[in-house]
Design a protein around this motif. Structure first.
Motif, mmCIF file in Angstrom:
data_model
loop_
_atom_site.group_PDB
_atom_site.id
_atom_site.type_symbol
_atom_site.label_atom_id
_atom_site.label_comp_id
_atom_site.label_asym_id
_atom_site.label_seq_id
_atom_site.Cartn_x
_atom_site.Cartn_y
_atom_site.Cartn_z
ATOM 1 N N ILE A 1 -10.481 4.585 -8.337
ATOM 2 C CA ILE A 1 -9.905 2.992 -8.351
ATOM 3 C C ILE A 1 -10.069 2.376 -7.061
ATOM 4 O O ILE A 1 -9.909 2.955 -5.989
ATOM 5 C CB ILE A 1 -8.500 3.081 -8.536
ATOM 6 C CG1 ILE A 1 -8.135 3.585 -9.813
ATOM 7 C CG2 ILE A 1 -7.802 1.641 -8.367
ATOM 8 C CD1 ILE A 1 -8.332 2.656 -11.001
ATOM 9 N N LEU B 1 -1.971 5.977 -6.821
ATOM 10 C CA LEU B 1 -3.556 5.964 -6.632
ATOM 11 C C LEU B 1 -4.011 7.282 -6.012
ATOM 12 O O LEU B 1 -5.099 7.775 -6.475
ATOM 13 C CB LEU B 1 -4.049 5.074 -5.398
ATOM 14 C CG LEU B 1 -3.679 3.277 -5.471
ATOM 15 C CD1 LEU B 1 -4.158 2.636 -4.424
ATOM 16 C CD2 LEU B 1 -4.676 2.950 -6.373
ATOM 17 N N PRO C 1 -9.236 -0.966 -5.644
ATOM 18 C CA PRO C 1 -8.329 -2.121 -5.635
ATOM 19 C C PRO C 1 -8.763 -3.389 -5.033
ATOM 20 O O PRO C 1 -9.302 -3.309 -3.943
ATOM 21 C CB PRO C 1 -6.874 -2.060 -5.281
ATOM 22 C CG PRO C 1 -6.844 -0.536 -5.185
ATOM 23 C CD PRO C 1 -8.280 -0.074 -4.831
ATOM 24 N N TRP D 1 -4.076 9.213 -9.436
ATOM 25 C CA TRP D 1 -5.358 8.955 -10.155
ATOM 26 C C TRP D 1 -6.740 9.518 -9.675
ATOM 27 O O TRP D 1 -7.617 10.158 -10.168
ATOM 28 C CB TRP D 1 -5.469 7.287 -10.032
ATOM 29 C CG TRP D 1 -4.834 6.575 -11.203
ATOM 30 C CD1 TRP D 1 -4.119 7.212 -12.288
ATOM 31 C CD2 TRP D 1 -4.620 5.124 -11.322
ATOM 32 N NE1 TRP D 1 -3.533 6.418 -13.087
ATOM 33 C CE2 TRP D 1 -3.772 4.985 -12.626
ATOM 34 C CE3 TRP D 1 -4.654 4.166 -10.315
ATOM 35 C CZ2 TRP D 1 -3.240 3.707 -12.928
ATOM 36 C CZ3 TRP D 1 -4.356 2.950 -10.761
ATOM 37 C CH2 TRP D 1 -3.615 2.815 -12.018
ATOM 38 N N THR E 1 2.193 1.646 -3.624
ATOM 39 C CA THR E 1 1.091 2.039 -4.905
ATOM 40 C C THR E 1 0.452 3.366 -4.413
ATOM 41 O O THR E 1 -0.344 3.810 -5.178
ATOM 42 C CB THR E 1 -0.003 1.036 -4.776
ATOM 43 O OG1 THR E 1 -0.337 0.572 -3.597
ATOM 44 C CG2 THR E 1 0.759 -0.416 -5.420
ATOM 45 N N LYS E 2 0.610 3.756 -3.201
ATOM 46 C CA LYS E 2 -0.436 4.893 -2.930
ATOM 47 C C LYS E 2 -0.122 6.327 -3.568
ATOM 48 O O LYS E 2 -1.024 7.151 -4.112
ATOM 49 C CB LYS E 2 -0.042 5.591 -1.148
ATOM 50 C CG LYS E 2 -0.760 6.678 -0.654
ATOM 51 C CD LYS E 2 -0.572 6.870 0.720
ATOM 52 C CE LYS E 2 -1.477 7.479 1.297
ATOM 53 N NZ LYS E 2 -1.411 9.171 0.758
ATOM 54 N N GLU F 1 0.722 -1.332 -0.082
ATOM 55 C CA GLU F 1 0.081 0.045 -0.128
ATOM 56 C C GLU F 1 0.875 1.213 -0.037
ATOM 57 O O GLU F 1 0.420 2.301 -0.831
ATOM 58 C CB GLU F 1 -0.958 -0.199 1.176
ATOM 59 C CG GLU F 1 -1.891 -1.022 0.858
ATOM 60 C CD GLU F 1 -2.889 -1.138 2.185
ATOM 61 O OE1 GLU F 1 -2.557 -0.722 3.349
ATOM 62 O OE2 GLU F 1 -4.160 -1.743 2.106
#
Length: 622
Positions: A421, A411, A423, A414, A407-408, A404
């Motif tokens: 999103i 995200l 996930p 986005w 990928t934060k 997390e």
């Protein structure tokens, strides 16, 4: 670094491909075998001079029982006396059905006796749909039509392959048996149901003596037609990578192979979901047992035939010999995090925003690959809608918290673009369940459909510099955006195999700097004739070349364009000259041929009038 050693069988009956674990030989060492009691009485029933060898391999591990059954010394002397096969001159061809030199029925029968009845005369897998083979059966044809897109259906057949475009589309399932015809096309004429090393040696000797094309069929999972060959004799090879992964998991370790569940373990060097931790699958190989072009059974390792060992590690299948087993490193079981998500254009999400979202994802390839992660995603355009689908984002050796954190930033970006999103993220305690949950039979084939004739695949490898340098990234993104705006799909991976173990082998050096592997494809009209196929191929080369202008350095050999003009450099990199030198040493007369394989530039398949370069034709020297 923890690493265990494991020996896998790499060839098997082409009819019964189901494997089992035979025994544990030592701590962290295990054997995968394909028991076949028929093979153990070979000496009693064969016309060939066969001996059971009692010594063990010089690789330091015992041979499998099937490897102990080899041609005896007098049989090998006979092979040596015949030489490596005829040296064909330019313009000369391998013997073809209908030629006066084609083996007679009695000669094929004699070969079958020497092979203990293991010779299989090819009947195309879809022949029950036709009335010209004497096996028409409507009910069976209905089953074939349903299963023709199932890769395991083709794998289980002695000669069938998964992309019939390269076979010549000569016997596809049909619901019109009266007006349709089925021919062998690019299928081999005979196959050998291999059960011992001696079977391979006998088949090779026959092919050389009769000047036949010789084909090694792994599982039939090849986008370029390497398992096909008109007028050929074929031998089977390979357990599937899924079997390898399952066996390793049962013994508490992780093995590296390739992505597709039914492909061979080292195909094309083997990029894998664990590449970010351990490198390419070929990097794990420590020794090979192999039957070479002159019929000898040898070990290839760092200390035994080291040049052949170097080439077999990433230098391409069906090229240097028939590998019967391999010893590979395995690694600890590790937990993994998997996540899937998607977004698409809609009245609430414009094309401009969609493209901004894709650009944001590509901009994170360097930190994502630095963290050892790997992805498998698709970008498609259909009915006016763009769709991005992550299937999945794979993070080995990560916790949910570390995943997390990684990928934060993406995200958040986005979210700032207005791309919602959510996930679907799962934590697994080992690689195998994560792999099986996310790379199923239905998703593993990507841009091309198994058993279909509607797509021409291609791919490009993009180096780290294209994403780390702002100017190069802009150029790369511009090429990718043009490609998508032209309506062309992309199947992609972020991954960075590098050279994690510091090995020296035949894997293309291009793979060592990669952070992106992008696959594309061109559509083929339904029922396309030769002219339409040629136009599709020409158009494919043009838009594929546009993607290349983004700074790609090479190609993977799996989902590749068989018409690649500079395939030696694209597929094999700077390793090609040495690979070719080794090929000429171990196979001087070209017994082993595979399209785009090392040394194949000296040959052509005369498949005229088919629109694309299929394997449905004579194999001839250039």
């Amino acid at each position: 670094m923890f690493a265990a050693l494991i020996r896998w069988i790499l060839f098997a009956s082409v009819v019964n491909m189901h494997s089992r674990i035979a025994k544990v030989t030592a701590a962290f060492s295990l054997v995968l075998s394909l028991g076949d009691a028929r093979r153990l009485d070979l000496e009693k029933r064969s016309g060939a001079a066969v001996a059971r060898v009692t010594t063990d391999s010089v690789a330091g591990a015992p041979w499998f029982e099937y490897e102990r059954h080899q041609l005896a010394e007098d049989g090998l002397e006979g092979l040596r006396a015949r030489g490596p096969g005829p040296e064909l001159q330019p313009g000369e061809c391998r013997t073809f059905p209908g030629d006066s030199s084609w083996p007679s029925e009695s000669e094929w029968s004699d070969l079958n006796d020497q092979l203990n009845g293991s010779l299989i005369q090819t009947v195309p897998v879809a022949a029950p749909c036709y009335k010209d083979w004497g096996v028409y059966n409507k009910e069976q044809c209905d089953v074939i039509r349903v299963n023709f897109t199932n890769p395991y259906f083709h794998e289980a057949d002695a000669t069938s392959t998964m992309w019939p475009v390269w076979q010549g589309r000569s016997c596809l399932p049909t619901d019109d048996p009266d007006s349709s015809t089925c021919t062998l096309g690019g299928y081999p004429v005979y196959a050998v149901n291999v059960s011992t090393v001696a079977h391979i040696q006998v088949a090779l000797a026959f092919a050389r003596a009769k000047n036949l094309r010789f084909v090694i069929k792994n599982t039939g999972h090849c986008y370029l037609g390497k398992s096909n060959g008109a007028g050929a004799l074929s031998v089977g090879a390979g357990v599937t990578v899924r079997e390898v992964y399952e066996a390793a998991d049962r013994y508490g370790v992780s093995a590296l192979g390739v992505l597709a569940t039914l492909a061979g373990i080292l195909r094309g060097g083997g990029h894998t979901p664990l590449s970010g931790l351990y490198g390419m699958a070929a990097d794990q190989a420590l020794a090979f047992e192999v039957v070479t072009a002159d019929g000898k059974f040898v070990t290839a390792s760092e200390t035994s035939n080291p040049d052949l060992y170097w080439a077999l590690q990433g230098g391409g299948g069906s090229t240097y010999g028939v590998v019967t087993s391999v010893i590979v490193r395995v690694h600890p079981k590790i937990h993994s995090v998997m996540s899937t998500f998607d977004f698409q254009t809609s009245p609430a999400l414009s094309n401009e925003t969609f493209f901004a979202g894709i650009r944001a994802y590509l901009a994170h390839f360097v930190p994502f690959t630095d963290a050892g992660t790997y992805s498998y995603f698709a970008i498609t355009f259909a009915n006016g809608t763009y769709t991005f689908s992550m299937q999945p984002f794979f993070a080995p050796n990560h916790t949910l918290a570390s995943f997390e954190r990684l990928t934060k930033p993406l995200l958040d970006e986005w979210a700032s673009l207005g791309i919602p999103i959510v996930p679907n993220t799962t934590v697994y305690d080992a690689f195998l369940p994560a792999y099986l949950d996310n790379w199923s039979m239905s998703t593993e084939v990507g841009a091309s459909v198994v058993g279909g004739t509607n797509s021409l695949p291609s791919n490009r490898l993009f180096p780290r510099a294209n994403f780390a340098d702002p100017a190069k990234f802009n150029a790369t993104w511009a090429a990718v955006a043009r490609h998508m705006k032209g309506g062309h799909r992309i199947i992609g991976y972020h991954q960075s195999p590098q050279n994690r173990l510091g090995v020296d082998n035949g894997v293309s050096s291009v793979w060592r700097s990669v952070v992106a592997f992008l696959i594309t494809g061109a559509d083929i009209p339904a029922g396309a004739d030769a002219a339409q196929l040629a136009r599709a191929g020409g158009g494919h080369r043009r838009h594929d070349g546009g993607l290349a202008r983004g700074g790609a350095r090479g190609r993977g050999r799996g989902r590749a364009n068989v018409m690649e003009p500079d395939w030696q450099a694209s597929f094999y990199g700077e390793q090609y000259p040495r690979l070719l030198e080794i090929k000429r040493k171990w196979d001087p007369t070209g017994v082993f041929y595979a399209t785009t394989g090392v040394g194949s530039e000296g040959w052509e398949v005369r498949a005229e009038g088919q629109g694309l370069p299929t394997q449905n034709g004579r194999l001839c020297r250039l």
